[in-house]
Design a protein around this motif. Structure first.
Motif, short mmCIF file in Angstrom:
data_model
loop_
_atom_site.label_atom_id
_atom_site.label_comp_id
_atom_site.label_asym_id
_atom_site.label_seq_id
_atom_site.Cartn_x
_atom_site.Cartn_y
_atom_site.Cartn_z
N GLY A 1 81.24 -34.43 51.19
CA GLY A 1 79.84 -34.31 50.76
C GLY A 1 79.32 -35.61 50.18
O GLY A 1 78.20 -36.02 50.46
N ALA A 2 80.14 -36.29 49.40
CA ALA A 2 79.74 -37.58 48.83
C ALA A 2 79.56 -38.62 49.93
O ALA A 2 78.64 -39.45 49.87
CB ALA A 2 80.78 -38.05 47.82
N ALA A 3 80.41 -38.59 50.94
CA ALA A 3 80.28 -39.52 52.06
C ALA A 3 78.98 -39.26 52.81
O ALA A 3 78.30 -40.21 53.23
CB ALA A 3 81.47 -39.41 52.99
N ASN A 4 78.61 -37.99 52.98
CA ASN A 4 77.35 -37.67 53.66
C ASN A 4 76.16 -38.14 52.86
O ASN A 4 75.17 -38.61 53.43
CB ASN A 4 77.26 -36.16 53.93
CG ASN A 4 78.20 -35.72 55.04
OD1 ASN A 4 78.62 -36.52 55.87
ND2 ASN A 4 78.53 -34.45 55.04
N ILE A 5 76.22 -38.01 51.55
CA ILE A 5 75.13 -38.49 50.69
C ILE A 5 75.02 -40.00 50.80
O ILE A 5 73.92 -40.55 50.91
CB ILE A 5 75.33 -38.03 49.24
CG1 ILE A 5 75.15 -36.52 49.14
CG2 ILE A 5 74.38 -38.75 48.30
CD1 ILE A 5 75.54 -35.93 47.82
N ALA A 6 76.15 -40.69 50.80
CA ALA A 6 76.14 -42.15 50.92
C ALA A 6 75.57 -42.57 52.28
O ALA A 6 74.79 -43.53 52.36
CB ALA A 6 77.53 -42.71 50.72
N LYS A 7 75.95 -41.86 53.34
CA LYS A 7 75.42 -42.18 54.67
C LYS A 7 73.90 -41.97 54.72
O LYS A 7 73.17 -42.78 55.27
CB LYS A 7 76.09 -41.30 55.74
CG LYS A 7 77.47 -41.74 56.14
CD LYS A 7 78.11 -40.79 57.12
CE LYS A 7 77.34 -40.77 58.43
NZ LYS A 7 78.01 -39.95 59.46
N GLY A 8 73.45 -40.88 54.11
CA GLY A 8 72.01 -40.61 54.09
C GLY A 8 71.25 -41.65 53.29
O GLY A 8 70.18 -42.10 53.69
N ALA A 9 71.81 -42.06 52.16
CA ALA A 9 71.16 -43.07 51.33
C ALA A 9 71.09 -44.41 52.06
O ALA A 9 70.06 -45.09 52.04
CB ALA A 9 71.90 -43.23 50.00
N PHE A 10 72.19 -44.79 52.72
CA PHE A 10 72.21 -46.04 53.50
C PHE A 10 71.19 -45.97 54.63
O PHE A 10 70.47 -46.94 54.90
CB PHE A 10 73.62 -46.29 54.05
CG PHE A 10 73.72 -47.52 54.90
CD1 PHE A 10 73.73 -48.77 54.30
CD2 PHE A 10 73.81 -47.44 56.28
CE1 PHE A 10 73.82 -49.92 55.08
CE2 PHE A 10 73.90 -48.58 57.05
CZ PHE A 10 73.90 -49.82 56.45
N ASP A 11 71.12 -44.82 55.26
CA ASP A 11 70.16 -44.64 56.35
C ASP A 11 68.73 -44.82 55.84
O ASP A 11 67.94 -45.55 56.44
CB ASP A 11 70.35 -43.24 56.96
CG ASP A 11 69.58 -43.04 58.24
OD1 ASP A 11 69.02 -44.01 58.78
OD2 ASP A 11 69.55 -41.90 58.73
N LEU A 12 68.40 -44.15 54.73
CA LEU A 12 67.04 -44.22 54.20
C LEU A 12 66.69 -45.59 53.62
O LEU A 12 65.57 -46.06 53.76
CB LEU A 12 66.84 -43.15 53.12
CG LEU A 12 66.75 -41.72 53.63
CD1 LEU A 12 66.74 -40.76 52.46
CD2 LEU A 12 65.53 -41.53 54.49
N ALA A 13 67.65 -46.22 52.96
CA ALA A 13 67.36 -47.48 52.28
C ALA A 13 67.45 -48.70 53.19
O ALA A 13 66.76 -49.69 52.95
CB ALA A 13 68.33 -47.66 51.10
#
Length: 120
Positions: free
Chosen positions: A55-67
């Motif tokens: 779950g933390a990896a998915n959040i990090a991927k999403g944040a990298f994608d958005l930022a």
């Protein structure tokens, strides 16, 4: 004074981080997308190996994608529009204008706005 904008900004602040943060919050908490027939799209929970770490990896991927990736996609679409306009007089006589459109504009816009968050 002469701020040049619609709303004055307090001196010494930049609106970019606040804008990115509000965009990220809007995208993350947007309501579910409706399918073509009007029925809501419901996804079943998926068990992933790794639990909280996954779950933390998915959040990090999403944040990298958005930022990072989404803003780069917007820049790529802007550059692609310049290349499309520059190539149009050379491509139009051969009948390949739609292929140039797809390559220079549609592909970057699709990657930026139609791809699920974190899917890269």
């Amino acid at each position: 004074g002469g701020h040049g904008g619609f709303l004055p900004r307090p001196s010494g602040t930049s609106g970019c981080p606040a804008l990115l943060a509000s965009l990220a919050i809007t995208v993350l908490f947007a309501p579910p997308v409706q399918a073509a027939g009007g029925a809501p799209v419901i996804e079943a929970p998926v068990e992933t190996p790794g639990g909280v770490l996954a779950g933390a990896a998915n959040i990090a991927k999403g944040a990298f994608d958005l930022a990072v990736l989404r803003p780069l996609g917007v820049i790529a679409a802007g550059a692609g529009s310049v290349f499309f306009v520059a190539s149009a007089p050379f491509v139009a006589p051969s009948g390949n204008l739609s292929e140039a459109w797809d390559m220079f504009l549609y592909a970057p816009l699709e990657y930026t706005f139609q791809r699920p968050i974190g899917d890269f």
